[in-house]
Design a protein around this motif. Sequence first.
Motif, PDB file in Angstrom:
ATOM      1  N   ALA A 299     -32.558 -38.755  43.918  1.00  0.00           N
ATOM      2  CA  ALA A 299     -31.163 -38.996  43.541  1.00  0.00           C
ATOM      3  C   ALA A 299     -30.574 -37.787  42.819  1.00  0.00           C
ATOM      4  N   THR A 300     -31.341 -37.192  41.931  1.00  0.00           N
ATOM      5  CA  THR A 300     -30.871 -36.006  41.207  1.00  0.00           C
ATOM      6  C   THR A 300     -30.731 -34.821  42.148  1.00  0.00           C
ATOM      7  N   TRP A 301     -31.719 -34.592  42.994  1.00  0.00           N
ATOM      8  CA  TRP A 301     -31.688 -33.443  43.897  1.00  0.00           C
ATOM      9  C   TRP A 301     -30.560 -33.546  44.917  1.00  0.00           C
ATOM     10  N   SER A 302     -30.158 -34.749  45.260  1.00  0.00           N
ATOM     11  CA  SER A 302     -29.102 -34.919  46.251  1.00  0.00           C
ATOM     12  C   SER A 302     -27.738 -34.465  45.737  1.00  0.00           C
ATOM     13  N   GLN A 303     -27.624 -34.205  44.456  1.00  0.00           N
ATOM     14  CA  GLN A 303     -26.359 -33.787  43.857  1.00  0.00           C
ATOM     15  C   GLN A 303     -26.098 -32.289  44.003  1.00  0.00           C
ATOM     16  N   PHE A 304     -27.045 -31.557  44.623  1.00  0.00           N
ATOM     17  CA  PHE A 304     -26.931 -30.104  44.672  1.00  0.00           C
ATOM     18  C   PHE A 304     -27.199 -29.562  46.068  1.00  0.00           C
ATOM     19  N   SER A 305     -26.510 -28.467  46.387  1.00  0.00           N
ATOM     20  CA  SER A 305     -26.778 -27.714  47.605  1.00  0.00           C
ATOM     21  C   SER A 305     -27.607 -26.483  47.238  1.00  0.00           C
TER      22      SER A 305
ATOM     23  N   ILE B 293     -26.598 -33.499  30.860  1.00  0.00           N
ATOM     24  CA  ILE B 293     -26.972 -32.648  31.985  1.00  0.00           C
ATOM     25  C   ILE B 293     -26.523 -33.207  33.326  1.00  0.00           C
ATOM     26  N   LYS B 294     -25.629 -34.170  33.302  1.00  0.00           N
ATOM     27  CA  LYS B 294     -25.125 -34.740  34.544  1.00  0.00           C
ATOM     28  C   LYS B 294     -24.443 -33.660  35.384  1.00  0.00           C
ATOM     29  N   ASP B 295     -24.761 -33.623  36.671  1.00  0.00           N
ATOM     30  CA  ASP B 295     -24.178 -32.664  37.617  1.00  0.00           C
ATOM     31  C   ASP B 295     -24.445 -31.224  37.226  1.00  0.00           C
ATOM     32  N   ASN B 296     -25.506 -30.972  36.452  1.00  0.00           N
ATOM     33  CA  ASN B 296     -25.822 -29.620  36.008  1.00  0.00           C
ATOM     34  C   ASN B 296     -27.099 -29.154  36.681  1.00  0.00           C
ATOM     35  N   PRO B 297     -27.084 -28.017  37.372  1.00  0.00           N
ATOM     36  CA  PRO B 297     -28.256 -27.601  38.152  1.00  0.00           C
ATOM     37  C   PRO B 297     -29.501 -27.331  37.326  1.00  0.00           C
ATOM     38  N   ILE B 298     -29.366 -27.104  36.039  1.00  0.00           N
ATOM     39  CA  ILE B 298     -30.531 -26.847  35.207  1.00  0.00           C
ATOM     40  C   ILE B 298     -31.477 -28.042  35.191  1.00  0.00           C
TER      41      ILE B 298
END
Length: 251
Positions: free
Chosen positions: A160-166, A146-151
């Motif tokens: 850290a996880t949330w920072s990967q998404f806009s 699930i790396k870089d996956n918005p799900i």
Amino acid sequence: MKKAVSIFLASVISTYSLTYVNAQQNESELTDNQNLVTNQGTQQQIEKHLSHEGHHSSALVSAKDALKALLADIKQYRATFNQTVVDAQQNVVHEAQGVLTMTRPNKLRWETTFPDETLLIADGEAVWNVDTFVEQVTVLSQESAIKDNPIVLLTASDNATWSQFSITELNVSVEDEALRSFQVTPNEVGGQIKTLTLTFNSLGNLAALNMLDTQQQISTLVFDNVETRFVLAADTFAVDVPDSFIVDDQR
């Protein structure tokens, strides 16, 4: 139709090749505005009176904070779902029904009851895809799957996880109900899912979601019988593999 795992499962285990009806591979990528228009068409399947107008209603940072707060309030979640998948030409290519169960942090159980029985469990460390039809279980590392996956935001709470998404909050036009809708886009390109749109009802419960993938297929899930407080069975996220099944462990 040959037994198929929905595009939702494909989003959870994006590196795993699944049997599915594919849209044209050489279709040009959508622009940002086209993505919003596509989601607008899909959201009409969510509720008869639900539609996206495709405008930003708040700043990026506040939209992320608002979505994070809504999801943080959902410590556990269980609901039945109806799923529809359409291709780039809006042709229905798959439909399914089942039950989705989630808890924080990072645990998910996806079970379809129609048209086929399938089971996928993310237990926090591994993703287990159980195919009873061929008597096989495929196991993947959850972190890599699930790396870089918005799900992942459905059950993740770390910064850290949330920072990967806009995240953008969308204006929603509805009759007699206050809905909030958020579009999540990975900051890094190359993943299978281009956008994830989450819609919440007036109670703050997740009412629907849709995903646009790189093949321009859109998967829409509408949830019903939502529960956020229930007794969770001890084996909800455990996998009991029969001795006759083949285990393909790719961790």
